[in-house]
Scaffold this motif. Structure first.
Motif, PDB file in Angstrom:
ATOM      1  N   SER A 185       0.819  -1.214   0.000  1.00 38.95           N
ATOM      2  CA  SER A 185       0.000   0.000   0.000  1.00 38.95           C
ATOM      3  C   SER A 185       0.848   1.258   0.000  1.00 38.95           C
ATOM      4  O   SER A 185       0.332   2.358  -0.189  1.00 38.95           O
ATOM      5  CB  SER A 185      -0.932   0.007   1.224  1.00 38.95           C
ATOM      6  OG  SER A 185      -0.184  -0.081   2.421  1.00 38.95           O
ATOM      7  N   ALA A 186       2.173   1.115   0.205  1.00 40.36           N
ATOM      8  CA  ALA A 186       3.057   2.286   0.250  1.00 40.36           C
ATOM      9  C   ALA A 186       3.412   2.787  -1.144  1.00 40.36           C
ATOM     10  O   ALA A 186       3.625   3.982  -1.341  1.00 40.36           O
ATOM     11  CB  ALA A 186       4.330   1.953   1.020  1.00 40.36           C
ATOM     12  N   ALA A 187       3.490   1.883  -2.104  1.00 40.70           N
ATOM     13  CA  ALA A 187       3.874   2.276  -3.461  1.00 40.70           C
ATOM     14  C   ALA A 187       2.782   3.139  -4.087  1.00 40.70           C
ATOM     15  O   ALA A 187       1.603   2.968  -3.830  1.00 40.70           O
ATOM     16  CB  ALA A 187       4.110   1.032  -4.312  1.00 40.70           C
ATOM     17  N   LYS A 188       3.191   4.076  -4.926  1.00 42.04           N
ATOM     18  CA  LYS A 188       2.271   4.935  -5.664  1.00 42.04           C
ATOM     19  C   LYS A 188       2.574   4.796  -7.153  1.00 42.04           C
ATOM     20  O   LYS A 188       3.600   5.277  -7.610  1.00 42.04           O
ATOM     21  CB  LYS A 188       2.406   6.386  -5.222  1.00 42.04           C
ATOM     22  CG  LYS A 188       2.218   6.601  -3.722  1.00 42.04           C
ATOM     23  CD  LYS A 188       0.839   6.181  -3.242  1.00 42.04           C
ATOM     24  CE  LYS A 188       0.686   6.395  -1.734  1.00 42.04           C
ATOM     25  NZ  LYS A 188      -0.540   5.841  -1.193  1.00 42.04           N
ATOM     26  N   PRO A 189       1.742   4.130  -7.959  1.00 40.69           N
ATOM     27  CA  PRO A 189       0.493   3.463  -7.545  1.00 40.69           C
ATOM     28  C   PRO A 189       0.780   2.177  -6.768  1.00 40.69           C
ATOM     29  O   PRO A 189       1.880   1.634  -6.854  1.00 40.69           O
ATOM     30  CB  PRO A 189      -0.195   3.164  -8.872  1.00 40.69           C
ATOM     31  CG  PRO A 189       0.941   2.989  -9.832  1.00 40.69           C
ATOM     32  CD  PRO A 189       1.996   3.977  -9.404  1.00 40.69           C
ATOM     33  N   GLY A 190      -0.200   1.715  -6.031  1.00 43.01           N
ATOM     34  CA  GLY A 190      -0.020   0.520  -5.212  1.00 43.01           C
ATOM     35  C   GLY A 190       0.005  -0.748  -6.034  1.00 43.01           C
ATOM     36  O   GLY A 190      -0.157  -0.743  -7.260  1.00 43.01           O
ATOM     37  N   GLY A 191       0.216  -1.842  -5.346  1.00 39.95           N
ATOM     38  CA  GLY A 191       0.259  -3.140  -6.011  1.00 39.95           C
ATOM     39  C   GLY A 191       0.747  -4.214  -5.073  1.00 39.95           C
ATOM     40  O   GLY A 191       0.352  -4.260  -3.909  1.00 39.95           O
ATOM     41  N   MET A 192       1.648  -5.071  -5.561  1.00 41.01           N
ATOM     42  CA  MET A 192       2.168  -6.176  -4.767  1.00 41.01           C
ATOM     43  C   MET A 192       3.654  -6.364  -5.045  1.00 41.01           C
ATOM     44  O   MET A 192       4.136  -6.075  -6.134  1.00 41.01           O
ATOM     45  CB  MET A 192       1.424  -7.472  -5.104  1.00 41.01           C
ATOM     46  CG  MET A 192      -0.056  -7.467  -4.754  1.00 41.01           C
ATOM     47  SD  MET A 192      -0.929  -8.968  -5.317  1.00 41.01           S
ATOM     48  CE  MET A 192      -1.081  -8.621  -7.090  1.00 41.01           C
ATOM     49  N   ARG A 193       4.349  -6.840  -4.057  1.00 43.76           N
ATOM     50  CA  ARG A 193       5.717  -7.316  -4.233  1.00 43.76           C
ATOM     51  C   ARG A 193       5.670  -8.841  -4.234  1.00 43.76           C
ATOM     52  O   ARG A 193       4.852  -9.447  -3.548  1.00 43.76           O
ATOM     53  CB  ARG A 193       6.622  -6.798  -3.129  1.00 43.76           C
ATOM     54  CG  ARG A 193       6.710  -5.275  -3.096  1.00 43.76           C
ATOM     55  CD  ARG A 193       7.891  -4.827  -2.302  1.00 43.76           C
ATOM     56  NE  ARG A 193       7.896  -3.386  -2.110  1.00 43.76           N
ATOM     57  CZ  ARG A 193       9.007  -2.663  -1.936  1.00 43.76           C
ATOM     58  NH1 ARG A 193      10.183  -3.260  -1.947  1.00 43.76           N
ATOM     59  NH2 ARG A 193       8.942  -1.368  -1.746  1.00 43.76           N
ATOM     60  N   VAL A 194       6.585  -9.461  -4.984  1.00 38.88           N
ATOM     61  CA  VAL A 194       6.567 -10.909  -5.167  1.00 38.88           C
ATOM     62  C   VAL A 194       7.868 -11.498  -4.638  1.00 38.88           C
ATOM     63  O   VAL A 194       8.963 -10.980  -4.919  1.00 38.88           O
ATOM     64  CB  VAL A 194       6.393 -11.289  -6.652  1.00 38.88           C
ATOM     65  CG1 VAL A 194       6.121 -12.786  -6.776  1.00 38.88           C
ATOM     66  CG2 VAL A 194       5.279 -10.483  -7.301  1.00 38.88           C
ATOM     67  N   PHE A 195       7.746 -12.596  -3.888  1.00 41.32           N
ATOM     68  CA  PHE A 195       8.883 -13.309  -3.315  1.00 41.32           C
ATOM     69  C   PHE A 195       8.759 -14.783  -3.680  1.00 41.32           C
ATOM     70  O   PHE A 195       7.669 -15.259  -3.994  1.00 41.32           O
ATOM     71  CB  PHE A 195       8.912 -13.120  -1.798  1.00 41.32           C
ATOM     72  CG  PHE A 195       8.975 -11.675  -1.374  1.00 41.32           C
ATOM     73  CD1 PHE A 195      10.184 -11.086  -1.046  1.00 41.32           C
ATOM     74  CD2 PHE A 195       7.819 -10.894  -1.326  1.00 41.32           C
ATOM     75  CE1 PHE A 195      10.244  -9.752  -0.673  1.00 41.32           C
ATOM     76  CE2 PHE A 195       7.873  -9.562  -0.956  1.00 41.32           C
ATOM     77  CZ  PHE A 195       9.091  -8.985  -0.630  1.00 41.32           C
ATOM     78  N   ASP A 196       9.881 -15.486  -3.649  1.00 39.95           N
ATOM     79  CA  ASP A 196       9.902 -16.893  -4.061  1.00 39.95           C
ATOM     80  C   ASP A 196      10.311 -17.751  -2.867  1.00 39.95           C
ATOM     81  O   ASP A 196      11.447 -17.671  -2.393  1.00 39.95           O
ATOM     82  CB  ASP A 196      10.885 -17.071  -5.221  1.00 39.95           C
ATOM     83  CG  ASP A 196      10.820 -18.447  -5.854  1.00 39.95           C
ATOM     84  OD1 ASP A 196      10.484 -19.418  -5.140  1.00 39.95           O
ATOM     85  OD2 ASP A 196      11.121 -18.574  -7.056  1.00 39.95           O
ATOM     86  N   MET A 197       9.383 -18.586  -2.392  1.00 40.94           N
ATOM     87  CA  MET A 197       9.642 -19.391  -1.210  1.00 40.94           C
ATOM     88  C   MET A 197      10.680 -20.484  -1.440  1.00 40.94           C
ATOM     89  O   MET A 197      11.143 -21.113  -0.478  1.00 40.94           O
ATOM     90  CB  MET A 197       8.337 -20.013  -0.713  1.00 40.94           C
ATOM     91  CG  MET A 197       7.304 -18.995  -0.238  1.00 40.94           C
ATOM     92  SD  MET A 197       7.833 -18.064   1.212  1.00 40.94           S
ATOM     93  CE  MET A 197       7.764 -19.342   2.464  1.00 40.94           C
ATOM     94  N   SER A 198      11.064 -20.725  -2.671  1.00 38.50           N
ATOM     95  CA  SER A 198      12.139 -21.678  -2.954  1.00 38.50           C
ATOM     96  C   SER A 198      13.498 -20.988  -3.018  1.00 38.50           C
ATOM     97  O   SER A 198      14.512 -21.634  -3.291  1.00 38.50           O
ATOM     98  CB  SER A 198      11.869 -22.407  -4.273  1.00 38.50           C
ATOM     99  OG  SER A 198      12.058 -21.539  -5.382  1.00 38.50           O
ATOM    100  N   ARG A 199      13.537 -19.692  -2.728  1.00 36.95           N
ATOM    101  CA  ARG A 199      14.783 -18.927  -2.803  1.00 36.95           C
ATOM    102  C   ARG A 199      15.038 -18.162  -1.501  1.00 36.95           C
ATOM    103  O   ARG A 199      15.174 -16.941  -1.488  1.00 36.95           O
ATOM    104  CB  ARG A 199      14.746 -17.973  -4.001  1.00 36.95           C
ATOM    105  CG  ARG A 199      14.911 -18.681  -5.342  1.00 36.95           C
ATOM    106  CD  ARG A 199      14.698 -17.753  -6.522  1.00 36.95           C
ATOM    107  NE  ARG A 199      15.239 -18.309  -7.737  1.00 36.95           N
ATOM    108  CZ  ARG A 199      14.672 -19.270  -8.449  1.00 36.95           C
ATOM    109  NH1 ARG A 199      13.514 -19.791  -8.041  1.00 36.95           N
ATOM    110  NH2 ARG A 199      15.236 -19.740  -9.547  1.00 36.95           N
ATOM    111  N   ILE A 200      15.097 -18.887  -0.420  1.00 40.91           N
ATOM    112  CA  ILE A 200      15.410 -18.303   0.887  1.00 40.91           C
ATOM    113  C   ILE A 200      16.930 -18.223   1.030  1.00 40.91           C
ATOM    114  O   ILE A 200      17.653 -19.177   0.722  1.00 40.91           O
ATOM    115  CB  ILE A 200      14.804 -19.150   2.024  1.00 40.91           C
ATOM    116  CG1 ILE A 200      13.273 -19.212   1.871  1.00 40.91           C
ATOM    117  CG2 ILE A 200      15.188 -18.593   3.383  1.00 40.91           C
ATOM    118  CD1 ILE A 200      12.606 -20.178   2.836  1.00 40.91           C
TER     119      ILE A 200
END
Length: 382
Positions: A185-200
């Motif tokens: 919600s901080a980004a302008k415009p808003g959206g989503m960040r994506v992470f990969d659970m196989s890349r810890i």
């Protein structure tokens, strides 16, 4: 006790809805779009995995170092637990989003990802400003424990990669396949960040709390042992004359293979957006946990509710959690909303499908001193 609620029940113990509210209004979804980029960080993430080291979800859970304990949050629950004291009483860290390995992989193998049945809860941190997930074991074969994993954004170059804190509210998460989507919600415009659970990534737990990223030839993360690097960015856009979306919370609908989102809007306040609350659905590409380069919403609703911290959807049905009003509203896709009593400090929702038992709705409470995760049978709230 913060977060505790005694739900109204009718004769015979059946949950009684508080009342029926007016219906959401369907609006043109073509006014809302997503742009997806899954390649911006690829080279740096691969370099980080090589230089810092890599861990699987199973390895992280074998190293879980915080204990969860049973808790009663609502009298209709079928499961419930609270976090360790260090998380419950931390004035600088607040739980927000929830997803499970059953979101990620479905019901096969009892919903185990990398052999583990787990629950993920996102937190935002104020000191230092950052975001994390608590990865919680939910499997009778393993201890009742969890591990904290810091969310980070890659920086530097492929030759000399580093990372920095992700300073967002992390108000909702959705886990599909390997990918974890986090509302931004901080980004302008808003959206989503994506992470990969196989890349810890593994990091050096020494040093000082303020160290983040590359320090010489080692990597530090405020003394965290594990970090999850961002692998993609999803940005939203709207037609001219349409108010930008407020990406307050999200969740996964496995049936329609989509992510749903809604907004936290007030009726009368100065520190949050006011106006009509909207809820939207965006579909993944066929056979993939990713969005196309450009995706138009498939559903768009104006919802006659405010102060929404949670949204859920399953096969055309919707649920909305209003933290201010302590209600959970269900909408079957037509007709009016049905309103049920819910918890104080309620946050995000996650739908848990089960082949051998009742489908569940998972949620959590945010209030300092009683931060708990719980599940109810979705049939009691439909």
């Amino acid at each position: 006790m913060l977060g505790t609620l005694t739900a109204a029940t009718a004769a015979g113990g059946v949950l009684a809805p508080a009342h029926a509210a007016s219906a959401p209004t369907e609006v043109d979804p073509a006014a809302y779009r997503l742009t997806a980029d899954y390649t911006e960080y690829t080279a740096r993430v691969e370099a980080l995995l090589e230089q810092a080291g890599r861990a699987s979800v199973s390895q992280v859970m074998d190293d879980a170092n915080h204990e969860r304990t049973p808790a009663t949050v609502i009298d209709t629950q079928v499961h419930g637990f609270r976090f360790a004291t260090s998380d419950e009483n931390d004035p600088d860290a607040f739980p927000q989003g929830i997803a499970t390995s059953r979101d990620a992989v479905g019901t096969a193998g009892d919903g185990r990802y990398d052999g583990r049945q787990v629950i993920a809860v996102s937190f935002y941190n104020n000191s230092p400003k950052s975001s994390r997930i608590n990865l919680i074991d939910w499997d009778a074969n393993h201890p009742n424990a969890y591990r904290r994993i810091l969310l980070v954004e890659p920086t530097g170059t492929a030759e000399e990669p580093s990372f920095q804190d992700v300073k967002i509210h992390a108000g909702g998460i959705a886990w599909y396949g390997d990918l974890l989507y986090v509302a931004d919600s901080a980004a302008k415009p808003g959206g989503m960040r994506v992470f990969d659970m196989s890349r810890i990534l593994t990091t050096d737990t020494g040093g000082t709390k303020d160290q983040i990223g590359r320090v010489g030839d080692t990597f530090h993360a405020h003394n965290y042992a594990y970090v999850l690097p961002q692998v993609g960015t999803i940005t939203s856009a709207v037609d001219e004359g349409t108010e930008p979306l407020v990406w307050s919370t999200i969740s996964l609908d496995r049936v329609t293979r989509s992510i749903v989102m809604t907004e936290y809007r007030c009726e009368d306040c100065t520190d949050y957006p006011m106006g009509t609350t909207r809820a939207l659905r965006f579909d993944f590409q066929e056979g993939s946990p990713t969005f196309a380069a450009s995706t138009t919403a498939s559903d768009a609703l104006e919802v006659p509710l405010h102060y929404l911290n949670g949204v859920g959807s399953h096969n055309g049905r919707w649920w909305f959690n209003s933290s201010r009003h302590k209600t959970l509203d269900h909408w079957p896709g037509t007709g009016e909303l049905t309103t049920y009593p819910w918890v104080s400090w309620g946050q995000s929702l996650s739908y848990w499908e089960d082949e051998d038992g009742p489908d569940l709705l998972w949620s959590l409470t945010e209030g300092e001193g009683f931060r708990a995760v719980f599940a109810v049978e979705q049939g009691d709230y439909s």
